[in-house]
Scaffold this motif. Structure first.
Motif, PDB file in Angstrom:
ATOM      1  N   GLU A 205      17.527  -5.941  13.341  1.00 22.86           N
ATOM      2  CA  GLU A 205      16.988  -4.609  12.963  1.00 22.86           C
ATOM      3  C   GLU A 205      17.504  -4.546  11.648  1.00 22.86           C
ATOM      4  N   ALA A 206      18.480  -5.107  11.020  1.00 25.80           N
ATOM      5  CA  ALA A 206      19.024  -4.870   9.612  1.00 25.80           C
ATOM      6  C   ALA A 206      17.835  -5.451   8.814  1.00 25.80           C
ATOM      7  N   TYR A 207      16.778  -6.217   9.061  1.00 23.85           N
ATOM      8  CA  TYR A 207      15.708  -6.697   8.097  1.00 23.85           C
ATOM      9  C   TYR A 207      14.796  -5.428   7.623  1.00 23.85           C
ATOM     10  N   TRP A 208      15.024  -4.287   8.821  1.00 29.39           N
ATOM     11  CA  TRP A 208      13.982  -3.211   7.977  1.00 29.39           C
ATOM     12  C   TRP A 208      14.475  -2.815   6.799  1.00 29.39           C
ATOM     13  N   VAL A 209      15.330  -3.426   6.242  1.00 27.09           N
ATOM     14  CA  VAL A 209      15.666  -2.674   4.594  1.00 27.09           C
ATOM     15  C   VAL A 209      14.683  -3.411   3.828  1.00 27.09           C
ATOM     16  N   LEU A 210      13.984  -4.533   4.219  1.00 32.41           N
ATOM     17  CA  LEU A 210      12.908  -5.205   3.242  1.00 32.41           C
ATOM     18  C   LEU A 210      11.891  -4.508   3.122  1.00 32.41           C
ATOM     19  N   LEU A 211      11.345  -3.845   4.112  1.00 26.32           N
ATOM     20  CA  LEU A 211      10.139  -2.991   3.809  1.00 26.32           C
ATOM     21  C   LEU A 211       9.723  -2.128   2.841  1.00 26.32           C
ATOM     22  N   PRO A 212      10.853  -1.152   2.656  1.00 24.40           N
ATOM     23  CA  PRO A 212      10.746  -0.373   1.438  1.00 24.40           C
ATOM     24  C   PRO A 212      10.819  -1.056   0.120  1.00 24.40           C
ATOM     25  N   CYS A 213      11.453  -2.275   0.188  1.00 24.76           N
ATOM     26  CA  CYS A 213      11.548  -2.999  -1.064  1.00 24.76           C
ATOM     27  C   CYS A 213      10.127  -3.521  -1.436  1.00 24.76           C
ATOM     28  N   TYR A 214       9.500  -4.072  -0.654  1.00 29.20           N
ATOM     29  CA  TYR A 214       8.313  -4.671  -0.756  1.00 29.20           C
ATOM     30  C   TYR A 214       7.238  -3.484  -1.026  1.00 29.20           C
ATOM     31  N   LEU A 215       7.517  -2.329  -0.477  1.00 33.84           N
ATOM     32  CA  LEU A 215       6.660  -1.313  -0.900  1.00 33.84           C
ATOM     33  C   LEU A 215       6.666  -0.981  -2.245  1.00 33.84           C
ATOM     34  N   TYR A 216       7.690  -0.718  -2.766  1.00 38.65           N
ATOM     35  CA  TYR A 216       7.991  -0.382  -4.255  1.00 38.65           C
ATOM     36  C   TYR A 216       7.283  -1.591  -5.141  1.00 38.65           C
ATOM     37  N   LEU A 217       7.659  -2.942  -4.684  1.00 38.56           N
ATOM     38  CA  LEU A 217       6.865  -4.205  -5.653  1.00 38.56           C
ATOM     39  C   LEU A 217       5.630  -3.916  -5.472  1.00 38.56           C
ATOM     40  N   ILE A 218       4.826  -3.452  -4.230  1.00 41.94           N
ATOM     41  CA  ILE A 218       3.179  -3.325  -4.482  1.00 41.94           C
ATOM     42  C   ILE A 218       3.036  -2.259  -5.367  1.00 41.94           C
ATOM     43  N   TYR A 219       3.742  -0.996  -5.651  1.00 42.23           N
ATOM     44  CA  TYR A 219       3.643  -0.005  -6.372  1.00 42.23           C
ATOM     45  C   TYR A 219       3.515  -0.505  -7.847  1.00 42.23           C
ATOM     46  N   TYR A 220       4.515  -1.423  -8.220  1.00 40.89           N
ATOM     47  CA  TYR A 220       4.549  -1.809  -9.506  1.00 40.89           C
ATOM     48  C   TYR A 220       3.525  -2.654  -9.766  1.00 40.89           C
ATOM     49  N   ALA A 221       3.312  -3.654  -9.027  1.00 43.98           N
ATOM     50  CA  ALA A 221       2.107  -4.697  -9.390  1.00 43.98           C
ATOM     51  C   ALA A 221       0.652  -4.002  -9.481  1.00 43.98           C
ATOM     52  N   MET A 222       0.807  -2.860  -8.755  1.00 42.93           N
ATOM     53  CA  MET A 222      -0.651  -2.067  -8.697  1.00 42.93           C
ATOM     54  C   MET A 222      -0.839  -1.131  -9.993  1.00 42.93           C
ATOM     55  N   TRP A 223       0.213  -0.180 -10.110  1.00 42.42           N
ATOM     56  CA  TRP A 223       0.177   0.718 -11.079  1.00 42.42           C
ATOM     57  C   TRP A 223       1.204   0.846 -11.995  1.00 42.42           C
ATOM     58  N   GLY A 224       2.571   0.546 -11.553  1.00 41.92           N
ATOM     59  CA  GLY A 224       3.759   0.845 -12.640  1.00 41.92           C
ATOM     60  C   GLY A 224       3.814   0.005 -13.720  1.00 41.92           C
ATOM     61  N   HIS A 225       3.317  -1.128 -13.986  1.00 40.68           N
ATOM     62  CA  HIS A 225       3.323  -1.922 -15.048  1.00 40.68           C
ATOM     63  C   HIS A 225       2.456  -1.466 -16.023  1.00 40.68           C
ATOM     64  N   LYS A 226       1.710  -0.555 -15.790  1.00 43.11           N
ATOM     65  CA  LYS A 226       0.516   0.025 -16.632  1.00 43.11           C
ATOM     66  C   LYS A 226       1.092   1.074 -17.709  1.00 43.11           C
ATOM     67  N   LEU A 227       2.342   1.707 -17.093  1.00 45.49           N
ATOM     68  CA  LEU A 227       2.790   2.957 -17.780  1.00 45.49           C
ATOM     69  C   LEU A 227       3.225   2.569 -19.063  1.00 45.49           C
ATOM     70  N   ARG A 228       2.860   3.123 -20.116  1.00 45.70           N
ATOM     71  CA  ARG A 228       3.564   3.171 -21.752  1.00 45.70           C
ATOM     72  C   ARG A 228       4.052   4.307 -21.967  1.00 45.70           C
ATOM     73  N   LYS A 229       3.886   5.352 -21.676  1.00 49.12           N
ATOM     74  CA  LYS A 229       4.322   6.709 -21.639  1.00 49.12           C
ATOM     75  C   LYS A 229       4.945   7.441 -20.438  1.00 49.12           C
ATOM     76  N   TRP A 230       6.046   8.061 -20.742  1.00 52.81           N
ATOM     77  CA  TRP A 230       6.465   8.756 -19.470  1.00 52.81           C
ATOM     78  C   TRP A 230       5.408  10.116 -19.200  1.00 52.81           C
TER      79      TRP A 230
END
Length: 438
Positions: free
Chosen positions: A413-438
């Motif tokens: 059950e402790a492996y549930w901690v992995l899911l939100p980790c990969y969801l954030y990584l998906i966000y960075y791969a899709m959109w986060g790395h494109k940000l050049r201004k806050w």
């Protein structure tokens, strides 16, 4: 070839200079991997020898990787002050000191002293990785950075495969399992004597390791590795960075550091927890010692895949998107799949093999994040690299989170901690790395 301490531009290096530099850095990544992934077997080893809970045993990862948080930013200023090669020598000296600290720790079977030794090793690695990662990123075309990082990853993970196996060969005996099983029925004096003998087996190998690391530090100082000028900027980068005074004005870098924090924490969970997870299925420590090597072997498979297809068939950004999604899928399969299987001679629940398979997406995530995060930093490259290396403290924090939930809810059950980790990584791969201004 540049052999002095005078900084040179990347463009001025010949192909031979570049190749020699990459080979030297590859050797360093092998050492990084050996010292990092040996934690996978140190955790269950100390858990038995020092009589620890799951949470306490994961202080191994915490003490080791929190050093990255403490030392990464000072490491950038150290490298600016003394240069790459002298800085690397200091890093190797710190590794050597950390290995030697294991000797008094083992003589007294004092877990806190072992943790000090691991922290000192982490300090050395923080210095070395702050130097080596930007080095390998800028030594060649930007679009092939992920490919070069993948080659470094193969060296790192191959060392990781060897580390727990060599450690087990050096300190474990075929008869140890019987001793482990009988510890609960021993008298206090007999148990203390048996555990003292067990823990003192690390003295000889870590003394040898400490001496070798000290000599390597001297060798790197006088190696043909050139000093690289990371302060230069192209006209385009200079114009984009005009008016910027600190690294927190680069959103793609800051979000990338968070991505590194999450990625490395998830990766360490998949490797450092797998022996205990196998133990929950009735696999002895003597047999379970190979499971981290399985995960790391999958990582090497992933690296070869990356070298073969990036950037020829798929861009490094699209590969990052693919593997982060793959990681989320495997995380769900760990939690939800059940059923006994026999594979490679191990009778286990099928879920453990999805932990093993996480090695594939984890291998290519770092290689995808790093070049995106330091893109366009110019004169901020060294400090930006330090921020990313600071993210390696995720290796310290997330295994502790896993260890807490393992004690409270169970290892699976402790492996549930992995899911939100990969969801954030998906966000960075899709959109986060494109940000050049806050």
């Amino acid at each position: 070839m540049a052999t002095s301490d005078t900084a040179v531009s990347v463009a001025s290096l010949s192909r031979r200079d570049t190749t020699v530099s990459i080979v030297i850095i590859a050797g360093m990544f092998f050492i990084f991997g050996f010292l990092s992934w040996i934690n996978a077997i140190l955790i269950p080893y100390f858990k038995i020898a020092c009589e620890l809970t799951h949470f306490q045993s994961y202080l191994v990862a915490f003490a080791f990787y929190i050093a990255y948080f403490v030392m990464s930013m000072p490491a950038s200023y150290l490298l600016k002050a003394v240069g790459f090669k002298r800085g690397m020598m200091i890093g190797f000296f710190a590794l050597s000191l950390g290995a030697f600290i294991f000797v008094p720790a083992a003589m007294t079977r004092t877990y806190a002293v072992f943790l000090i030794g691991l922290f000192t090793i982490g300090v050395g690695l923080a210095i070395l990785q702050t130097a080596a990662n930007p080095y390998i990123t800028i030594l060649g075309p930007k679009e092939r950075a992920a490919q070069r990082i993948s080659i470094m990853g193969i060296c790192n993970k191959f060392a990781g495969i060897l580390a727990p196996l060599l450690f087990a060969a050096a300190v474990l005996r075929p008869t140890d399992q019987a001793m482990f099983d009988s510890l609960a029925t021993m008298s206090d004096d007999m148990r203390a004597s048996a555990l003292d003998e067990l823990i003192r087996r690390v003295i000889a190998p870590y003394t040898v390791v400490g001496a070798v690391l000290f000599l390597i530090g001297i060798g790197v100082r006088y190696s043909p590795l050139p000093e690289i000028n990371t302060e230069e900027e192209s006209a385009e980068v200079h114009a984009a960075n005009h008016g910027k005074t600190h690294i927190f004005q680069f959103p793609h870098l800051v979000l990338g550091a968070v991505a590194i924090f999450i990625h490395v924490g998830a990766q360490v969970i998949s490797i450092d927890t797998i022996i205990n997870y196998a133990g929950s299925m009735g696999v002895s420590l003597i047999d379970a010692k190979v499971f981290p090597s399985y995960t790391l072997a999958m990582a090497i498979v992933g690296y070869f895949m990356g070298i073969a297809v990036v950037p020829r068939w798929i861009s490094q950004t699209n590969m990052l998107r693919l593997v982060t999604i793959m990681g989320a899928v495997f995380s769900l399969l760990i939690v939800f799949t059940r059923g006994e299987v026999v594979l490679f001679g191990h009778r286990t629940d099928i879920s453990i093999w999805f932990v093993v398979l996480l090695g594939i997406p984890n291998s290519l995530t770092w290689a995808g994040i790093w070049p995106l995060a330091i893109d366009g930093l110019g004169r901020f490259t060294k400090v930006g690299a330090s921020l990313l290396i600071m993210g390696l403290c995720g290796n310290a924090i997330l295994p502790m989170v896993y260890g807490y939930f393992a004690d409270v809810a169970g290892l699976r059950e402790a492996y549930w901690v992995l899911l939100p980790c990969y969801l954030y990584l998906i966000y960075y791969a899709m959109w986060g790395h494109k940000l050049r201004k806050w």
